[in-house]
Design an enzyme around this catalytic site. Structure first.
Site, short mmCIF file in Angstrom:
data_model
loop_
_atom_site.label_atom_id
_atom_site.label_comp_id
_atom_site.label_asym_id
_atom_site.label_seq_id
_atom_site.Cartn_x
_atom_site.Cartn_y
_atom_site.Cartn_z
N SER A 20 0.84 -1.20 0.00
CA SER A 20 0.00 0.00 0.00
C SER A 20 0.87 1.24 0.00
O SER A 20 1.99 1.23 0.55
CB SER A 20 -0.85 -0.02 1.27
OG SER A 20 -1.43 1.23 1.48
N TYR A 33 -2.23 -0.84 10.88
CA TYR A 33 -2.42 -1.41 9.53
C TYR A 33 -1.22 -1.06 8.65
O TYR A 33 -0.63 -1.91 7.98
CB TYR A 33 -3.72 -0.89 8.91
CG TYR A 33 -3.75 -1.00 7.41
CD1 TYR A 33 -3.98 -2.23 6.79
CD2 TYR A 33 -3.49 0.11 6.59
CE1 TYR A 33 -3.96 -2.34 5.41
CE2 TYR A 33 -3.47 0.00 5.22
CZ TYR A 33 -3.71 -1.23 4.63
OH TYR A 33 -3.67 -1.34 3.26
N LYS A 68 1.98 -3.40 6.76
CA LYS A 68 2.43 -3.41 5.36
C LYS A 68 3.93 -3.15 5.28
O LYS A 68 4.64 -3.78 4.50
CB LYS A 68 1.65 -2.37 4.54
CG LYS A 68 0.18 -2.71 4.34
CD LYS A 68 -0.02 -3.98 3.53
CE LYS A 68 -1.46 -4.40 3.44
NZ LYS A 68 -1.68 -5.74 2.88
C1 UD1 Z 1 -6.46 3.99 3.57
C2 UD1 Z 1 -5.00 3.74 3.73
C3 UD1 Z 1 -4.51 2.92 2.57
C4 UD1 Z 1 -5.29 1.65 2.53
C5 UD1 Z 1 -6.75 1.91 2.42
C6 UD1 Z 1 -7.46 0.59 2.58
C7 UD1 Z 1 -3.73 5.41 4.95
C8 UD1 Z 1 -3.11 6.75 4.87
N1 UD1 Z 1 -4.29 5.00 3.81
O1 UD1 Z 1 -6.60 4.82 2.45
O2 UD1 Z 1 -3.17 2.62 2.73
O3 UD1 Z 1 -4.85 0.85 1.47
O4 UD1 Z 1 -7.16 2.80 3.47
O5 UD1 Z 1 -8.66 0.66 3.19
O6 UD1 Z 1 -3.69 4.77 5.94
N2 UD1 Z 1 -13.17 10.01 3.34
C9 UD1 Z 1 -14.20 10.90 3.67
N3 UD1 Z 1 -15.37 10.39 4.13
C10 UD1 Z 1 -15.59 9.03 4.26
C11 UD1 Z 1 -14.53 8.13 3.92
C12 UD1 Z 1 -13.33 8.68 3.48
O7 UD1 Z 1 -14.04 12.12 3.56
O8 UD1 Z 1 -16.67 8.63 4.69
C13 UD1 Z 1 -11.90 10.58 2.86
C14 UD1 Z 1 -10.72 10.24 3.76
O9 UD1 Z 1 -10.60 11.16 4.80
C15 UD1 Z 1 -9.58 10.29 2.74
C16 UD1 Z 1 -10.22 9.85 1.43
O10 UD1 Z 1 -11.63 10.02 1.61
O11 UD1 Z 1 -9.12 11.59 2.60
C17 UD1 Z 1 -9.96 8.40 1.09
O12 UD1 Z 1 -10.27 7.62 2.24
P1 UD1 Z 1 -10.29 6.02 2.21
O13 UD1 Z 1 -11.13 5.55 1.09
O14 UD1 Z 1 -10.65 5.55 3.59
O15 UD1 Z 1 -8.81 5.64 1.86
P2 UD1 Z 1 -7.43 6.13 2.50
O16 UD1 Z 1 -7.60 6.56 3.90
O17 UD1 Z 1 -6.83 7.10 1.55
#
Ligand code: UD1
Length: 344
Positions: free
Chosen positions: A128, A153, A157
């Protein structure tokens, strides 16, 4: 000619299942194992519908040595392994760190030992972009250092990559490629396969589609005051089919005659940074549906901005992403609708 047989751990999960489809399409025979701890049979049915194949499947946990040995013995002539089976929720890993270390490390360690006992020497590992933490500069390339992980997590990795690098150094026959995923989104264009969180979704796109379809009341965008053009986080959203196809390129290369570097690692991203708000707006535009969303507080542990430099994978594996984020959003929505019985 016998078809090359690839063991796919976690093959009933989101990324594993899409990769199984692409393996079949490229003439491989995937052998799936999954313990359904974070998945169910729905995606296996989807693979069967798309490919028309009856799947080779063993139910069990790949940290269970006895089970894993039985699979290797029964299947006999495995050419390689793709290891997807792992827990992946950042928040859950903060609440249950030991469970995460136990599961993600034990399954890899057991797998590598059983592979050695059975002289199976080719492994693709699901890593990741979280291994980089908050990168010093973006786009981030593979030479960026591993910063202290933001979550247990992420630490698993990093540790798994370290274990693999050491194992390869000690065993000249072993060849491993770690693929560092950015943000996989979307679904198979047939709408037969997609992301299916078994609990409340943690990731952005399933949360968007579940809100749009009425399962969730509101999408909260975590943080609107970051130092980015629109104040929301920036990510590199990659279509799941592009990601799956990269795995086929990686195993092709690993099984080829190439005897150079035995531990390799590649970023898998599009190279485009897209903000969370941009993605939400694009979803509304592409699908024409209403989405109830608001900007809320920041989520702990979020990286502010990251996207991939994907030059290395392009040069060395001949792979680059073909789909745009809007394709992924359209496909994710079609999948969600089909799943909830809104279309046939
Ligand atoms: C995270 C992990 C990534 C992992 C992935 C798997 C980190 C930094 N990244 O990705 O390594 O492979 O999860 O699950 O640890 N968001 C919202 N509202 C929501 C959900 C998400 O605003 O309800 C935003 C988050 O704050 C983020 C973006 O959307 O900025 C993407 O979030 P998400 O899909 O959870 O992925 P990551 O956190 O980027």
């Amino acid at each position: 000619m016998t078809l090359k047989k690839i063991l796919v751990t976690g093959g009933a999960g989101y990324i594993g299942a899409h990769t199984v489809v692409e393996l079949y399409a490229s003439g491989y025979t995937p052998v799936i194992i999954d313990n359904f701890s974070k998945s169910d049979r729905t995606l296996l049915e989807g693979i069967e519908k798309i490919t028309g194949k009856s799947l080779i499947f063993h139910e069990g946990d790949c940290a269970d040595r006895k089970f894993l040995k039985e699979v290797f013995e029964k299947e006999g002539d495995l050419d390689g392994v793709m290891h997807f089976a792992a827990y992946k929720s950042v928040g859950e890993s903060v609440e249950h760190p030991v469970m995460y270390y136990q599961n993600n490390l034990n399954s890899l360690l057991t797998l590598v030992e059983v592979m050695k006992e059975h002289k199976v020497n080719n492994l693709i590992f699901s890593s990741s972009c979280t291994v980089y933490g908050e990168p010093d500069s973006i786009p981030v390339d593979e030479s960026a250092p591993f910063k202290k992980a933001e979550s247990p997590y992420g630490a698993t990795k990093q540790m798994c990559e370290q274990i693999l690098e050491d194992a390869v150094r000690a065993d000249k026959k072993l060849k491993v490629t770690s693929l560092r995923y950015f943000n996989p989104i979307g679904a198979h264009p047939s709408a037969m396969l997609g992301e299916l969180p078994i609990d409340r979704p943690n990731n952005l796109v399933p949360y968007i589609t579940q809100t749009a379809i009425g399962i969730r009341k509101k999408l909260v965008i975590f943080g609107g005051d970051y130092d980015t053009p629109d104040g929301t986080c920036i990510r590199d959203f990659i279509h799941i089919v592009d990601l799956a196809q990269a795995h086929v390129k990686a195993i092709d290369k690993l099984l080829g005659k190439n005897e150079d570097e035995h531990y390799q690692y590649f970023n898998l991203g599009t190279g485009q940074g897209v903000s969370v708000l941009q993605l939400v707006k694009e979803f509304i535009e592409v699908t024409g549906v209403k989405l109830n969303y608001e900007i809320g507080p920041r989520r702990a542990g979020d990286v502010v901005k990251t996207y991939a430099n994907s030059a290395k994978v392009q040069t060395e594996l001949g792979w680059s992403a073909q789909y745009a984020a809007k394709d992924a959003l359209r496909d994710a929505w079609a999948w969600e609708k089909r799943l909830r019985g809104l279309t046939t």
